[in-house]
Design a protein around this motif. Structure first.
Motif, PDB file in Angstrom:
ATOM      1  N   ARG A   1       5.342   3.846  -2.687  1.00  0.00           N
ATOM      2  CA  ARG A   1       6.342   4.918  -2.612  1.00  0.00           C
ATOM      3  C   ARG A   1       5.797   6.151  -1.892  1.00  0.00           C
ATOM      4  NH1 ARG A   1       8.313   7.331  -8.148  1.00  0.00           N
ATOM      5  NH2 ARG A   1       6.312   8.384  -7.979  1.00  0.00           N
ATOM      6  N   GLU A   2       4.576   6.523  -2.237  1.00  0.00           N
ATOM      7  CA  GLU A   2       4.046   7.774  -1.664  1.00  0.00           C
ATOM      8  C   GLU A   2       3.717   7.622  -0.184  1.00  0.00           C
ATOM      9  OE1 GLU A   2       4.391  10.520  -3.276  1.00  0.00           O
ATOM     10  OE2 GLU A   2       5.130   9.352  -4.967  1.00  0.00           O
ATOM     11  N   MET A   3       3.211   6.451   0.219  1.00  0.00           N
ATOM     12  CA  MET A   3       2.914   6.257   1.648  1.00  0.00           C
ATOM     13  C   MET A   3       4.194   6.347   2.477  1.00  0.00           C
ATOM     14  SD  MET A   3      -0.031   3.405   2.305  1.00  0.00           S
ATOM     15  CE  MET A   3      -0.354   3.939   4.001  1.00  0.00           C
ATOM     16  N   ALA A   4       5.298   5.867   1.888  1.00  0.00           N
ATOM     17  CA  ALA A   4       6.558   5.857   2.625  1.00  0.00           C
ATOM     18  C   ALA A   4       6.975   7.270   3.030  1.00  0.00           C
ATOM     19  CB  ALA A   4       7.648   5.191   1.790  1.00  0.00           C
ATOM     20  N   ARG A   5       6.569   8.267   2.260  1.00  0.00           N
ATOM     21  CA  ARG A   5       7.035   9.628   2.562  1.00  0.00           C
ATOM     22  C   ARG A   5       5.926  10.603   2.952  1.00  0.00           C
ATOM     23  NH1 ARG A   5       9.324  11.431  -3.422  1.00  0.00           N
ATOM     24  NH2 ARG A   5       7.570  10.667  -4.618  1.00  0.00           N
ATOM     25  N   LEU A   6       4.771  10.102   3.329  1.00  0.00           N
ATOM     26  CA  LEU A   6       3.700  10.987   3.802  1.00  0.00           C
ATOM     27  C   LEU A   6       4.161  11.722   5.050  1.00  0.00           C
ATOM     28  CD1 LEU A   6       0.506   8.769   3.415  1.00  0.00           C
ATOM     29  CD2 LEU A   6       0.979  10.895   2.186  1.00  0.00           C
ATOM     30  N   ARG A   7       3.808  12.997   5.140  1.00  0.00           N
ATOM     31  CA  ARG A   7       4.299  13.792   6.262  1.00  0.00           C
ATOM     32  C   ARG A   7       3.242  13.915   7.370  1.00  0.00           C
ATOM     33  NH1 ARG A   7       8.954  15.937   5.431  1.00  0.00           N
ATOM     34  NH2 ARG A   7       8.624  17.661   6.885  1.00  0.00           N
ATOM     35  N   VAL A   8       2.517  12.837   7.587  1.00  0.00           N
ATOM     36  CA  VAL A   8       1.555  12.769   8.705  1.00  0.00           C
ATOM     37  C   VAL A   8       1.637  11.370   9.310  1.00  0.00           C
ATOM     38  CG1 VAL A   8      -0.088  14.501   7.888  1.00  0.00           C
ATOM     39  CG2 VAL A   8      -0.272  12.148   7.060  1.00  0.00           C
ATOM     40  N   PRO A   9       1.188  11.220  10.557  1.00  0.00           N
ATOM     41  CA  PRO A   9       1.194   9.878  11.157  1.00  0.00           C
ATOM     42  C   PRO A   9       0.265   8.933  10.392  1.00  0.00           C
ATOM     43  CG  PRO A   9       0.802  11.562  12.826  1.00  0.00           C
ATOM     44  CD  PRO A   9       0.678  12.241  11.501  1.00  0.00           C
ATOM     45  N   THR A  10       0.736   7.704  10.186  1.00  0.00           N
ATOM     46  CA  THR A  10      -0.085   6.724   9.480  1.00  0.00           C
ATOM     47  C   THR A  10      -0.119   5.421  10.283  1.00  0.00           C
ATOM     48  OG1 THR A  10       1.877   6.105   8.201  1.00  0.00           O
ATOM     49  CG2 THR A  10       0.365   7.605   7.148  1.00  0.00           C
ATOM     50  N   ILE A  11      -1.317   4.882  10.443  1.00  0.00           N
ATOM     51  CA  ILE A  11      -1.479   3.613  11.155  1.00  0.00           C
ATOM     52  C   ILE A  11      -2.326   2.683  10.295  1.00  0.00           C
ATOM     53  CG2 ILE A  11      -2.342   2.477  13.239  1.00  0.00           C
ATOM     54  CD1 ILE A  11      -1.958   5.137  14.714  1.00  0.00           C
ATOM     55  N   ALA A  12      -1.767   1.539   9.942  1.00  0.00           N
ATOM     56  CA  ALA A  12      -2.489   0.565   9.129  1.00  0.00           C
ATOM     57  C   ALA A  12      -2.844  -0.637   9.986  1.00  0.00           C
ATOM     58  CB  ALA A  12      -1.625   0.127   7.947  1.00  0.00           C
ATOM     59  N   THR A  13      -4.030  -1.187   9.791  1.00  0.00           N
ATOM     60  CA  THR A  13      -4.417  -2.392  10.524  1.00  0.00           C
ATOM     61  C   THR A  13      -4.884  -3.467   9.551  1.00  0.00           C
ATOM     62  OG1 THR A  13      -5.213  -0.939  12.278  1.00  0.00           O
ATOM     63  CG2 THR A  13      -5.784  -3.274  12.452  1.00  0.00           C
ATOM     64  N   ILE A  14      -4.252  -4.618   9.613  1.00  0.00           N
ATOM     65  CA  ILE A  14      -4.742  -5.776   8.861  1.00  0.00           C
ATOM     66  C   ILE A  14      -5.818  -6.394   9.753  1.00  0.00           C
ATOM     67  CG2 ILE A  14      -4.130  -7.938   7.704  1.00  0.00           C
ATOM     68  CD1 ILE A  14      -2.307  -5.739   6.718  1.00  0.00           C
ATOM     69  N   THR A  15      -7.087  -6.295   9.315  1.00  0.00           N
ATOM     70  CA  THR A  15      -8.171  -6.726  10.192  1.00  0.00           C
ATOM     71  C   THR A  15      -8.635  -8.153   9.877  1.00  0.00           C
ATOM     72  OG1 THR A  15      -9.927  -5.910   8.768  1.00  0.00           O
ATOM     73  CG2 THR A  15      -8.955  -4.331  10.300  1.00  0.00           C
ATOM     74  N   GLY A  16      -8.390  -8.603   8.656  1.00  0.00           N
ATOM     75  CA  GLY A  16      -8.808  -9.958   8.275  1.00  0.00           C
ATOM     76  C   GLY A  16      -7.718 -10.576   7.435  1.00  0.00           C
ATOM     77  N   GLU A  17      -7.950 -10.557   6.105  1.00  0.00           N
ATOM     78  CA  GLU A  17      -6.921 -11.058   5.201  1.00  0.00           C
ATOM     79  C   GLU A  17      -6.041  -9.912   4.728  1.00  0.00           C
ATOM     80  OE1 GLU A  17      -7.708 -14.375   2.115  1.00  0.00           O
ATOM     81  OE2 GLU A  17      -9.558 -13.286   2.407  1.00  0.00           O
ATOM     82  N   GLY A  18      -4.744 -10.081   4.895  1.00  0.00           N
ATOM     83  CA  GLY A  18      -3.796  -9.140   4.314  1.00  0.00           C
ATOM     84  C   GLY A  18      -3.224  -9.798   3.087  1.00  0.00           C
ATOM     85  N   GLY A  19      -3.833  -9.546   1.945  1.00  0.00           N
ATOM     86  CA  GLY A  19      -3.484 -10.275   0.735  1.00  0.00           C
ATOM     87  C   GLY A  19      -2.464  -9.576  -0.125  1.00  0.00           C
ATOM     88  N   SER A  20      -1.223  -9.869   0.113  1.00  0.00           N
ATOM     89  CA  SER A  20      -0.112  -9.504  -0.772  1.00  0.00           C
ATOM     90  C   SER A  20      -0.035  -8.000  -1.106  1.00  0.00           C
ATOM     91  CB  SER A  20      -0.209 -10.348  -2.045  1.00  0.00           C
ATOM     92  OG  SER A  20       1.013 -10.359  -2.716  1.00  0.00           O
ATOM     93  N   GLY A  21       0.399  -7.713  -2.340  1.00  0.00           N
ATOM     94  CA  GLY A  21       0.638  -6.328  -2.761  1.00  0.00           C
ATOM     95  C   GLY A  21      -0.602  -5.449  -2.610  1.00  0.00           C
ATOM     96  N   GLY A  22      -1.770  -6.043  -2.824  1.00  0.00           N
ATOM     97  CA  GLY A  22      -3.006  -5.290  -2.703  1.00  0.00           C
ATOM     98  C   GLY A  22      -3.250  -4.799  -1.289  1.00  0.00           C
ATOM     99  N   ALA A  23      -2.737  -5.533  -0.300  1.00  0.00           N
ATOM    100  CA  ALA A  23      -2.851  -5.109   1.100  1.00  0.00           C
ATOM    101  C   ALA A  23      -1.726  -4.138   1.442  1.00  0.00           C
ATOM    102  CB  ALA A  23      -2.795  -6.325   2.029  1.00  0.00           C
TER     103      ALA A  23
END
Lengths: 284, 282
Positions: A148-170
């Motif tokens: 929820r909080e990441m969805a409304r952060l007021r700065v640019p956000t870039i996420a990279t799945i570099t290996g395993e993107g494991g479910s909710g934890g990722a």
């Protein structure tokens, strides 16, 4: 990869569970020589100064956050930690963060928001830690809050799945303006082994499960669940870490400059609408 | 195995006996006693002897919370099986079977109506539909409930009962966690109330998204609530889990819930909470 899969099929796998292209990708994504998030952070950013603790319970050794400079610009870099040696792996809980890890990451993101700094996250984990203590301390709550909080952060956000993107934890680090996936990474709702043991009642069906789940970067981006795929050098990031870093760095720069060019409100509105309209596989 | 075959008429006689009582009594999952079914029904599927909360269908849940003039909405959505998923059986077959069994198109049901003194948007999950798992349709249904709440400025209540994300829709079902959580961020920004009601069982991605994001998170007694399922945890830590682990009362004790509310009192509790959450009159 498909050729290799075919070759594997032919030699010595008769009667055994067939090796699928998606399973080979999974093994590549888990390759022990593959650069882990912290190695990528150290090569891409300069002046990394780590930020510790969630201010509530502890400091999760499986999660690292820190102030860093990205081509001279102040940013927040966040990644989970895995460790290469057995001792390190145990210390880092095999890269599976606890609730305090996610809470630390959110705290770091809030600091970045306060000081108007972009946030980069790097994700390579099988999943959030499924342990007794993690449940007691609210693993579900920690992940939910991050989403929820990441969805409304007021700065640019870039996420990279570099290996395993494991479910909710990722996903708890990947509700971002831009979600990138490295070419040989996988992103899945469940680990192939677990899917095999639930759906086929046999963890050995992992290769088949990997194929059925469509977890490769190609499939995931085709479904529109990530924004971009970062190419890797020939053979994969584990044979040429420097080359992989250069390719990733270029993509990160490009996406950041795109986000920078947008008015803030528009950027947030686009992020919201992206997630509101993501994965619409229904009729009616 | 007996040496001599029983005469068939004997079996016949037993079958007749069974027919007469069948469907009138149900063994309680909690105390193991036999409960007269109409009693159980009248008591909202709560055992009158031991207070065990049996599962309630989505439709019965809505009936139990809203005034009878409520309206069911967003019913038309159907999964397109994005992965063309086949395990032992094709996912399409599973969907068809679940639709027949439940009479629903998927595992979530939206309603708008009146709860006590309040107009609300209510979204209820149906566990009988593939374990209440959340795929693209459930995600979109709940997202539409959020949209309705935003558009009408009415409070949102979600009653969860789910094994988590729906594996058969892969990463697309994972994205539903983000979809709903982002919607809830907007709801929160607007100051609109959202109450999460967790029922037995609520695990995985449902707990790890809207299940834990209510202004109030409340649960029915004895409900299993957690991130990882108990079997996964037992396999990971290689020991038996303590009695009552991941049950509502355990979560309350660990500070993860605002209240554990018996089913009979759920409506009045929600009504009272919504009184508090209403904007103060000028």
């Amino acid at each position: 990869m498909t050729d290799q899969a075919a070759a594997n099929l032919e030699d010595g796998h008769a009667g055994a569970e067939p090796v699928t292209a998606a399973w080979i990708k999974t093994e590549l994504a888990r390759h022990p020589q593959r650069p882990y998030p912290m190695e990528l952070i150290q090569r891409i950013f300069t002046d990394f100064s780590e930020i510790h603790g969630d201010r509530a319970f502890g400091d999760d050794p499986a999660m690292a956050c820190g102030m860093a400079r990205f081509h001279g610009e102040e940013v927040m870099a966040i990644g989970n930690l895995k460790g290469h040696s057995t001792k390190e792996k145990v210390r880092r809980n095999f890269g599976m963060p606890n609730p305090e890890g996610y809470r630390k990451a959110l705290r770091a993101m809030k600091i970045a928001e306060k000081f108007h700094r972009p946030i980069f996250t790097f994700i390579d984990l099988t999943g959030a830690n499924p342990g007794l203590a993690a449940e007691e301390r609210g693993q579900a709550e920690a992940i939910a809050r991050n989403l929820r909080e990441m969805a409304r952060l007021r700065v640019p956000t870039i996420a990279t799945i570099t290996g395993e993107g494991g479910s909710g934890g990722a996903l708890a680090l990947a509700v971002a303006d831009r979600v990138l996936m490295m070419e040989n990474a996988v992103y899945s709702v469940i680990a192939p082994e677990a899917c095999g043991s639930i759906m086929w009642r046999d963890a050995g069906k992992r290769a088949r499960a990997a194929e059925a789940l469509k977890i490769t970067s190609e499939d995931v981006s085709q479904m529109g669940c990530v924004d971009d795929v970062v190419p890797e050098p020939l053979g994969g990031a584990h044979v040429d870490a420097q080359g992989a870093v250069a390719l990733l760095d270029a993509k990160l720069q490009w996406h950041l400059s795109e986000l920078r060019a947008m008015p803030l409100e528009e950027m947030i509105a686009r992020r919201m609408s992206k997630f509101r309209n993501i994965a619409q596989f229904y009729t009616g | 195995m007996s040496w001599f075959k029983r005469p068939e008429n004997e079996i016949e006689a037993n079958a007749e006996k069974r027919v007469r009582t069948e469907g009138l009594w149900q063994k309680c999952d909690g105390c193991g006693q036999f409960v007269f079914k109409p009693d159980l029904e009248a008591n909202l599927q709560v055992c009158p002897k031991c207070n065990h909360h049996h599962r309630l269908t989505a439709r019965r849940r809505i009936d139990s919370l809203l005034d009878p003039d409520y309206e069911l909405v967003d019913l038309e959505l159907k999964s397109t099986d994005p992965l063309n998923f086949v395990d032992i059986r094709p996912y399409k077959e599973r969907l068809e079977k679940a639709r027949k069994q439940t009479g629903l198109n998927d595992a979530a049901l939206n309603a708008v109506g009146t709860l006590g003194r309040h107009h609300v948007v209510l979204s209820v999950m149906e566990f009988a539909f593939i374990g209440g798992s959340m795929g693209c349709v459930v995600g979109e249904t709940i997202a539409r409930a959020i949209d309705r709440s935003l558009a009408s400025a009415r409070p949102l209540i979600i009653v969860a009962a789910s094994g988590g994300a729906r594996m058969m829709e892969g990463v697309a079902s994972l994205m539903q966690l983000a979809k709903i959580s982002a919607g809830l961020a907007t709801l929160d920004d607007r100051g609109l109330p959202y109450i999460a009601v967790l029922t037995h069982p609520t695990t995985g991605g449902v707990t790890a998204s809207f299940g834990m994001l209510g202004d109030l998170n409340i649960a029915e007694p004895g409900a299993l609530i957690g991130f990882a399922g108990p079997r996964v945890i037992e396999q990971t830590i290689r020991q038996k889990l303590p009695e009552g682990f991941q049950r509502s009362e355990f979560l309350l004790e660990h500070g993860m819930l605002d209240a554990v509310v018996p089913r009979a009192e759920l409506k009045s509790y929600l009504d009272r909470a919504l009184d508090f959450m209403q904007p103060p009159s000028q």
